[in-house]
Structures are given as C-alpha cells and as structure tokens.
Design a protein around this motif. Structure first.
Motif, PDB file in Angstrom:
ATOM      1  N   ASP A 107       0.849  -1.191   0.000  1.00 12.50           N
ATOM      2  CA  ASP A 107       0.000   0.000   0.000  1.00 12.50           C
ATOM      3  C   ASP A 107       0.885   1.241   0.000  1.00 12.50           C
ATOM      4  N   ARG A 108       0.495   2.238  -0.753  1.00 14.53           N
ATOM      5  CA  ARG A 108       1.271   3.478  -0.726  1.00 14.53           C
ATOM      6  C   ARG A 108       0.428   4.651  -1.218  1.00 14.53           C
ATOM      7  N   ILE A 109       0.791   5.809  -0.744  1.00 12.76           N
ATOM      8  CA  ILE A 109       0.180   7.064  -1.193  1.00 12.76           C
ATOM      9  C   ILE A 109       1.252   7.855  -1.928  1.00 12.76           C
ATOM     10  N   THR A 110       0.898   8.399  -3.081  1.00 10.15           N
ATOM     11  CA  THR A 110       1.798   9.278  -3.812  1.00 10.15           C
ATOM     12  C   THR A 110       1.143  10.646  -3.949  1.00 10.15           C
ATOM     13  N   VAL A 111       1.967  11.677  -3.924  1.00 10.75           N
ATOM     14  CA  VAL A 111       1.499  13.051  -4.126  1.00 10.75           C
ATOM     15  C   VAL A 111       2.336  13.662  -5.241  1.00 10.75           C
ATOM     16  N   ALA A 112       1.658  14.201  -6.245  1.00 11.37           N
ATOM     17  CA  ALA A 112       2.353  14.747  -7.413  1.00 11.37           C
ATOM     18  C   ALA A 112       1.659  16.006  -7.891  1.00 11.37           C
ATOM     19  N   PHE A 113       2.368  16.757  -8.755  1.00 13.36           N
ATOM     20  CA  PHE A 113       1.847  18.037  -9.253  1.00 13.36           C
ATOM     21  C   PHE A 113       2.135  18.179 -10.737  1.00 13.36           C
ATOM     22  N   LEU A 140     -11.617  17.673  -5.444  1.00 12.47           N
ATOM     23  CA  LEU A 140     -12.379  16.436  -5.537  1.00 12.47           C
ATOM     24  C   LEU A 140     -11.671  15.381  -4.699  1.00 12.47           C
ATOM     25  N   SER A 141     -12.445  14.485  -4.101  1.00  9.59           N
ATOM     26  CA  SER A 141     -11.818  13.450  -3.288  1.00  9.59           C
ATOM     27  C   SER A 141     -12.669  12.185  -3.259  1.00  9.59           C
ATOM     28  N   GLY A 142     -11.978  11.047  -3.122  1.00 12.98           N
ATOM     29  CA  GLY A 142     -12.627   9.747  -3.024  1.00 12.98           C
ATOM     30  C   GLY A 142     -11.739   8.794  -2.251  1.00 12.98           C
ATOM     31  N   PRO A 143     -12.053   7.496  -2.220  1.00 15.09           N
ATOM     32  CA  PRO A 143     -11.271   6.545  -1.432  1.00 15.09           C
ATOM     33  C   PRO A 143      -9.902   6.217  -2.020  1.00 15.09           C
ATOM     34  N   LYS A 144      -9.701   6.474  -3.307  1.00 13.25           N
ATOM     35  CA  LYS A 144      -8.428   6.152  -3.941  1.00 13.25           C
ATOM     36  C   LYS A 144      -7.685   7.372  -4.478  1.00 13.25           C
ATOM     37  N   ARG A 145      -8.343   8.523  -4.542  1.00 12.74           N
ATOM     38  CA  ARG A 145      -7.706   9.675  -5.181  1.00 12.74           C
ATOM     39  C   ARG A 145      -8.296  10.975  -4.655  1.00 12.74           C
ATOM     40  N   ALA A 146      -7.463  12.024  -4.683  1.00 11.74           N
ATOM     41  CA  ALA A 146      -7.921  13.386  -4.399  1.00 11.74           C
ATOM     42  C   ALA A 146      -7.220  14.335  -5.361  1.00 11.74           C
ATOM     43  N   LEU A 147      -7.925  15.362  -5.800  1.00 16.50           N
ATOM     44  CA  LEU A 147      -7.390  16.351  -6.731  1.00 16.50           C
ATOM     45  C   LEU A 147      -7.641  17.746  -6.171  1.00 16.50           C
ATOM     46  N   LEU A 148      -6.674  18.627  -6.345  1.00 12.65           N
ATOM     47  CA  LEU A 148      -6.820  20.008  -5.893  1.00 12.65           C
ATOM     48  C   LEU A 148      -6.230  20.937  -6.946  1.00 12.65           C
ATOM     49  N   TYR A 149      -7.081  21.800  -7.512  1.00  6.95           N
ATOM     50  CA  TYR A 149      -6.679  22.730  -8.568  1.00  6.95           C
ATOM     51  C   TYR A 149      -6.569  24.138  -7.989  1.00  6.95           C
ATOM     52  N   ALA A 165      -0.718  30.911 -13.436  1.00  4.07           N
ATOM     53  CA  ALA A 165      -0.372  29.528 -13.765  1.00  4.07           C
ATOM     54  C   ALA A 165      -1.381  28.598 -13.099  1.00  4.07           C
ATOM     55  N   ARG A 166      -1.724  27.542 -13.796  1.00  4.06           N
ATOM     56  CA  ARG A 166      -2.675  26.562 -13.275  1.00  4.06           C
ATOM     57  C   ARG A 166      -1.901  25.357 -12.745  1.00  4.06           C
ATOM     58  N   VAL A 167      -2.001  25.123 -11.446  1.00  3.57           N
ATOM     59  CA  VAL A 167      -1.252  24.042 -10.794  1.00  3.57           C
ATOM     60  C   VAL A 167      -2.233  23.062 -10.155  1.00  3.57           C
ATOM     61  N   MET A 168      -2.050  21.790 -10.453  1.00  5.69           N
ATOM     62  CA  MET A 168      -2.914  20.769  -9.874  1.00  5.69           C
ATOM     63  C   MET A 168      -2.111  19.825  -8.998  1.00  5.69           C
ATOM     64  N   GLY A 169      -2.616  19.566  -7.790  1.00 13.05           N
ATOM     65  CA  GLY A 169      -2.045  18.553  -6.917  1.00 13.05           C
ATOM     66  C   GLY A 169      -2.890  17.295  -6.981  1.00 13.05           C
ATOM     67  N   GLN A 170      -2.252  16.163  -6.956  1.00 15.52           N
ATOM     68  CA  GLN A 170      -2.970  14.887  -7.073  1.00 15.52           C
ATOM     69  C   GLN A 170      -2.438  13.891  -6.065  1.00 15.52           C
ATOM     70  N   LEU A 171      -3.345  13.307  -5.296  1.00 10.78           N
ATOM     71  CA  LEU A 171      -3.009  12.243  -4.359  1.00 10.78           C
ATOM     72  C   LEU A 171      -3.599  10.945  -4.872  1.00 10.78           C
ATOM     73  N   ASP A 172      -2.794   9.895  -4.914  1.00  9.18           N
ATOM     74  CA  ASP A 172      -3.271   8.572  -5.319  1.00  9.18           C
ATOM     75  C   ASP A 172      -2.941   7.561  -4.233  1.00  9.18           C
ATOM     76  N   PHE A 173      -3.938   6.756  -3.875  1.00  8.78           N
ATOM     77  CA  PHE A 173      -3.741   5.691  -2.898  1.00  8.78           C
ATOM     78  C   PHE A 173      -3.719   4.375  -3.665  1.00  8.78           C
ATOM     79  N   SER A 194      -2.158  20.145   2.513  1.00 11.35           N
ATOM     80  CA  SER A 194      -0.922  20.512   3.191  1.00 11.35           C
ATOM     81  C   SER A 194       0.253  20.506   2.220  1.00 11.35           C
ATOM     82  N   ALA A 195       0.351  19.459   1.396  1.00 11.00           N
ATOM     83  CA  ALA A 195       1.441  19.385   0.415  1.00 11.00           C
ATOM     84  C   ALA A 195       1.318  20.485  -0.626  1.00 11.00           C
ATOM     85  N   THR A 196       0.102  20.767  -1.074  1.00 13.37           N
ATOM     86  CA  THR A 196      -0.113  21.812  -2.081  1.00 13.37           C
ATOM     87  C   THR A 196       0.231  23.186  -1.520  1.00 13.37           C
ATOM     88  N   LEU A 197      -0.141  23.427  -0.280  1.00 10.49           N
ATOM     89  CA  LEU A 197       0.177  24.714   0.355  1.00 10.49           C
ATOM     90  C   LEU A 197       1.692  24.908   0.415  1.00 10.49           C
TER      91      LEU A 197
END
Length: 222
Positions: A107-113, A140-149, A165-173, A194-197
């Motif tokens: 199991d792992r969580i990744t955070v990317a932009f 947007l958020s769910g059990p496997k992913r979250a997105l922040l624009y 500039a348009r920056v998107m943060g994405q969390l994937d479980f 927190s990571a996006t901030l």
C-alpha cells in the motif's frame, strides 16, 4: 631456530585466517539489503505535512511508522513546475513530490503536481467516484484519489501576473481498500492540501494561491 620458525608460521597462519574471515564477512555484508529507515508521518513528503495532515496519513495508512522515501523533494518539484511554465507547457508532465508507505506493505500514497488546462476541470460533474469540495479552484476526493486545482501568480512564473499559472495537486492511494466515506475523503484532502500549500509557498504564489491555512472540508452538492 626450529621453535622460532614454528612460532612465526603460526603467527602468519593466524593473520591469514583472520584476513580471510574479514574478507568473507565483507563479501557477505555486501549482499545484504539494509533495513528500511523507519520515520514518522510528519517527516513524509519532505516535511510538507502539517500535524493534521500527518494524523490523516496515519489514519488512512493504519500505521505510525513509515519507510523513508529519499525521492521526495519539495524544491525539485517547484523547480520543475517553474521550468515547465517557462517552456510554455499548458499541461506539463507529472512531477512527483513523494510517496509514503509502511515498511513491508505494498500500500502506498503518492502526491504529485503538474500544470493543468482548464478543460481538465470537472465543472461540477462527478468524475470517477470523486466528490466535490469547496477548496481552491476545484477540489475532488474519493477513497483512492484526491485532486486540488489552484491558480498561482508569482514572480517566479513569467506572465502569471496577467495569466495565473494553473497548478494541480494529485493524491493517489495505490491498492486502497478504504470505504468511500466522508472521513476518508476529508483525510485525503487534508494530506493533499498541506502538500499543495507547501508547493505554492515554495513557488511564491500570491495569497497562497487562494488556499487557507487549514483545509476547507465543505462538500458541494453533487
């Protein structure tokens, strides 16, 4: 003289035997994998997680100890986004900030932009079991992913004073078996916020790109 020669031979044999043992131990040691370093939740993602985000990570991962991931890097992520914007990228490659996983677990969580196009916004439509929240330009958020624009105006991003500039943060479980509940969705958004901030502050975005100090966990009508 004979006794002296015997003593010398014994000393030499002992030295050779000791050297052989040392070399064997060294060779064996080289084949051993070092045990992963165990670190706390607040140390994940290059230290970008707030206390609340660290607790959220512990909750969804069911652990307080994580394997250290040396590939995370706030500075590297920000520099890559600046470079992508400078090249005129409208939809840039994904730049991973970090991953977090318990030792011995797949199991792992990744955070990317990445830089996004406005056409990527859901604009109120439900997407892949994600639920909308009132945060940033869109969240947007769910059990496997979250997105922040977010949109960012910064001296580091040429022309962003007129066209942010348009920056998107994405969390994937990865391999998540979590239920689609409000607490799980809010935990994912708390981590991603927190990571996006941290990223928008590293970029020097005016007004923290519209993000509050704490995540806004207000669900929107679907």
């Amino acid at each position: 003289m004979g006794l002296r020669n015997v003593s010398v031979r014994r000393v030499l044999q002992g030295a050779v035997l000791g050297l052989a043992v040392c070399l064997l131990a060294t060779a064996c040691g080289r084949g051993e994998e070092p045990e992963p370093e165990r670190v706390m939740a607040e140390q994940q993602c290059d230290g970008t997680l707030s206390p609340g985000a660290a607790r959220a990570l512990e909750t969804v991962m069911h652990t307080k100890r994580f394997s250290h991931d040396p590939r995370g890097g706030l500075e590297r992520t920000a520099e890559a986004l600046v470079a992508d914007h400078g090249k005129g990228e409208r939809r840039s490659p994904t730049r991973r900030l970090c991953r977090a996983n318990p030792a011995g677990s797949s199991d792992r969580i990744t955070v990317a932009f990445h830089l996004y196009r406005d056409t990527e916004l859901a604009r109120g439509d439900r997407v892949a079991s994600l639920h909308p929240y009132a945060m940033g330009v869109e969240a947007l958020s769910g059990p496997k992913r979250a997105l922040l624009y977010v949109r960012c105006a910064s001296p580091r991003l040429k022309g962003s004073d007129k066209h942010p500039a348009r920056v998107m943060g994405q969390l994937d479980f990865i391999r998540s078996d979590l239920s689609d509940t409000a607490p799980i969705r809010e935990a994912h958004l708390t981590i991603l916020h927190s990571a996006t901030l941290a990223v928008v502050r590293k970029l020097g975005c005016e007004d923290d790109a519209g993000l509050a100090e704490k995540p806004v966990l207000k669900p929107l009508p679907e």
